[in-house]
Scaffold this active site. Structure first.
Site, mmCIF file in Angstrom:
data_model
loop_
_atom_site.group_PDB
_atom_site.id
_atom_site.type_symbol
_atom_site.label_atom_id
_atom_site.label_comp_id
_atom_site.label_asym_id
_atom_site.label_seq_id
_atom_site.Cartn_x
_atom_site.Cartn_y
_atom_site.Cartn_z
ATOM 1 N N GLU A 110 0.514 -0.535 0.417
ATOM 2 C CA GLU A 110 0.003 0.054 -0.177
ATOM 3 C C GLU A 110 0.677 1.238 -0.339
ATOM 4 O OE1 GLU A 110 -3.256 0.923 3.069
ATOM 5 O OE2 GLU A 110 -3.999 -1.185 3.087
ATOM 6 N N GLU A 164 -13.357 5.657 -1.240
ATOM 7 C CA GLU A 164 -14.579 5.131 -0.457
ATOM 8 C C GLU A 164 -15.158 5.715 0.098
ATOM 9 O OE1 GLU A 164 -12.465 0.562 0.709
ATOM 10 O OE2 GLU A 164 -10.666 2.145 -0.308
ATOM 11 N N LYS A 168 -15.987 4.872 4.576
ATOM 12 C CA LYS A 168 -15.043 4.728 5.861
ATOM 13 C C LYS A 168 -14.527 5.583 6.419
ATOM 14 C CE LYS A 168 -10.457 3.464 4.357
ATOM 15 N NZ LYS A 168 -9.404 2.791 4.058
ATOM 16 N N GLU A 199 -9.661 9.703 4.343
ATOM 17 C CA GLU A 199 -9.953 8.076 4.396
ATOM 18 C C GLU A 199 -10.232 8.162 2.929
ATOM 19 O OE1 GLU A 199 -8.692 5.342 5.855
ATOM 20 O OE2 GLU A 199 -6.935 6.769 6.192
#
Length: 461
Positions: free
Chosen positions: A262, A316, A319, A325
């Site tokens: 990541e 997203e 999250k 985030e």
């Protein structure tokens, strides 16, 4: 920049890469309620030339959609299942049979991530990690899949006790005997690699007073010399990764490889999340991809080719946490790009050619060569230009014959013109590596052929 200038080369090695350059993958997270179907996602990945994907579970819809796609897949055994996998070999056998073997080889699963950042998990499952990894691997052995599918576990950089300077990298003492030594031994024995999640954004955001944005985004900068080994770093990610290599080396595991599972940069954040912007996210991921696909490793491991998984495929919306985030995505749920960057070598070439043809060269014509040149910054002042010129033509080893009196590039006889020629010679001789066009702020890179009188600026030596 002294003679100790080290080649700016990026990132990590992986046992399953045999090409001469690195590989780019992407994390496909699904903590959202507005994402396209898995079938559409696979089509999107293929359309962008992305041939590696990492998922955070083993959702049947996703694994079925990836079947026959040619995309290599890393699946995840979630943290909440570590206890069962560690305590019961029959559970591990059943999990592998149901979630891996049932799809392989049509779905090209190449690795299993056992847990994710387990050491920072509030459920305290650390002690189950290595036993779970061993049981999962043993299940693969029984199915004769252990040669094709590797087992590892992504660690966060918080697993390090020291990360600066890189040469002093070390693991947290309380994790060494119970976790890291047996885990690294397991990785060595099974021919696997360490998975690492690394985010320069977090380090920059917390230390903007000492870390420059250019250093964090792979842009031109003077670099930072590691006092422990004398190596010069031109980006923060290299430094973070070499800290992990140093930590492994301290435990006598120099032979192990590493995959960045990541890394990414948010395109939006809260007011206190300094640096979170579309422009910075595009710069980070775009420059990272360019360096990975052109090959090379870190200053400590310069011959290593790297596999790096970008985080993440989509923004997203479900999250938790700060705004960032929910804004790491390369794409919106509509499949529209958040910012325009290429993901393949062909895409990079087309992108570079298009950019280099935008502005006209002084004297006419647009360059479609994709070349870059280093020229003097006239605003830096004569003193800085002269210092840089003296270094380039002296210790730097630039070819300065053409700017001597009576030679082809002597005219125009100005400090800026002479410095530009010398700076460019130095830059080209070092393969246009990052950091070689700086000279204390007296130089910068351009994408158009420089024009000083009738002087020709070479692009290679």
């Amino acid at each position: 920049m002294g003679s100790s200038l080290v080649s700016f080369l990026l990132l990590l090695a992986t046992v399953f890469i045999v090409a001469d350059c690195g590989s780019i993958g992407v994390n496909y997270g699904r903590i959202a309620d507005n994402l396209p179907s898995a079938t559409k996602v696979v089509a999107l990945l293929k359309s962008q030339g992305l041939n590696r994907v990492k998922v955070y579970d083993t959702d049947p819809a996703v694994l079925h959609a990836l079947s026959g796609s040619g995309i290599k897949v890393t699946v995840d055994l979630p943290n909440e299942k570590l206890f069962a996998a560690a305590k019961s070999s029959s559970f591990a056998n059943s999990w592998v049979q149901r979630n891996v073997a049932a799809y392989y080889p049509r779905t090209q699963i190449e690795a299993i991530a056992v847990g994710n950042e387990v050491f920072v998990d509030s459920h305290n499952t650390t002690k189950f990690l290595v036993p779970a990894m061993k049981n999962i691997h043993q299940a693969l052995v029984k199915l004769k899949l252990h040669s094709e599918i590797k087992v590892s576990s992504p660690i966060a950089l918080s697993a390090l006790q020291n990360s600066y300077p890189s040469s002093a990298g070390s693991f947290r003492p309380e994790l060494i005997e119970p976790v890291f030594k047996p885990m690294l031994e397991f990785l060595r024995k099974t021919g696997s690699f360490l998975m690492v999640n690394a985010y320069p954004f977090f380090a920059y955001e917390s230390n903007t007073d000492v870390i420059s944005l250019d250093y964090a985004l792979f842009r031109e900068n003077p670099g930072v010399v590691d006092p422990g080994n004398g190596l010069r770093y031109f980006n923060l990610l290299d430094a973070q990764i070499d800290a992990v290599f140093a930590a492994m080396s301290a435990l006598k595991f120099d032979d192990l490889n590493l995959v960045v599972t990541e890394t990414g940069w948010p395109s939006k954040g809260d007011e206190n999340e300094i640096g979170a912007s579309v422009q910075n996210a595009a710069a980070y991921n775009g420059n990272l991809i360019r360096r990975i696909l052109t090959g090379g490793g870190t200053p400590l491991r310069p011959k290593a080719d790297l596999t790096v998984y970008l985080f993440a495929l989509f923004n997203e919306d479900k999250k938790m946490g700060p705004t960032s985030e929910r804004n790491y995505g390369l794409f919106y749920p509509s499949e529209e790009k958040v910012y325009d960057i290429p993901f393949t070598e062909e895409g990079l070439k087309e992108y570079r050619d298009n950019r280099s043809s935008v502005a006209p060269v002084s004297g006419g014509g647009g360059s479609r060569t994709g070349n870059t040149w280093c020229v003097a910054n006239g605003e830096a002042g004569k003193e800085k230009l002269q210092t840089g010129l003296d270094y380039a033509c002296g210790e730097g080893g630039a070819d300065c014959h053409a700017i001597q009196p009576g030679s082809t590039c002597y005219n125009p006889n100005t400090i800026e013109a002479h410095a530009s020629f010398a700076f460019n010679s130095y830059y080209q001789k070092r393969g246009r590596q990052m950091g070689s066009c700086y000279f204390g702020g007296a130089a910068y890179v351009i994408t158009q052929q420089p024009k000083y009188g009738h002087c020709d600026f070479p692009t290679g030596y």
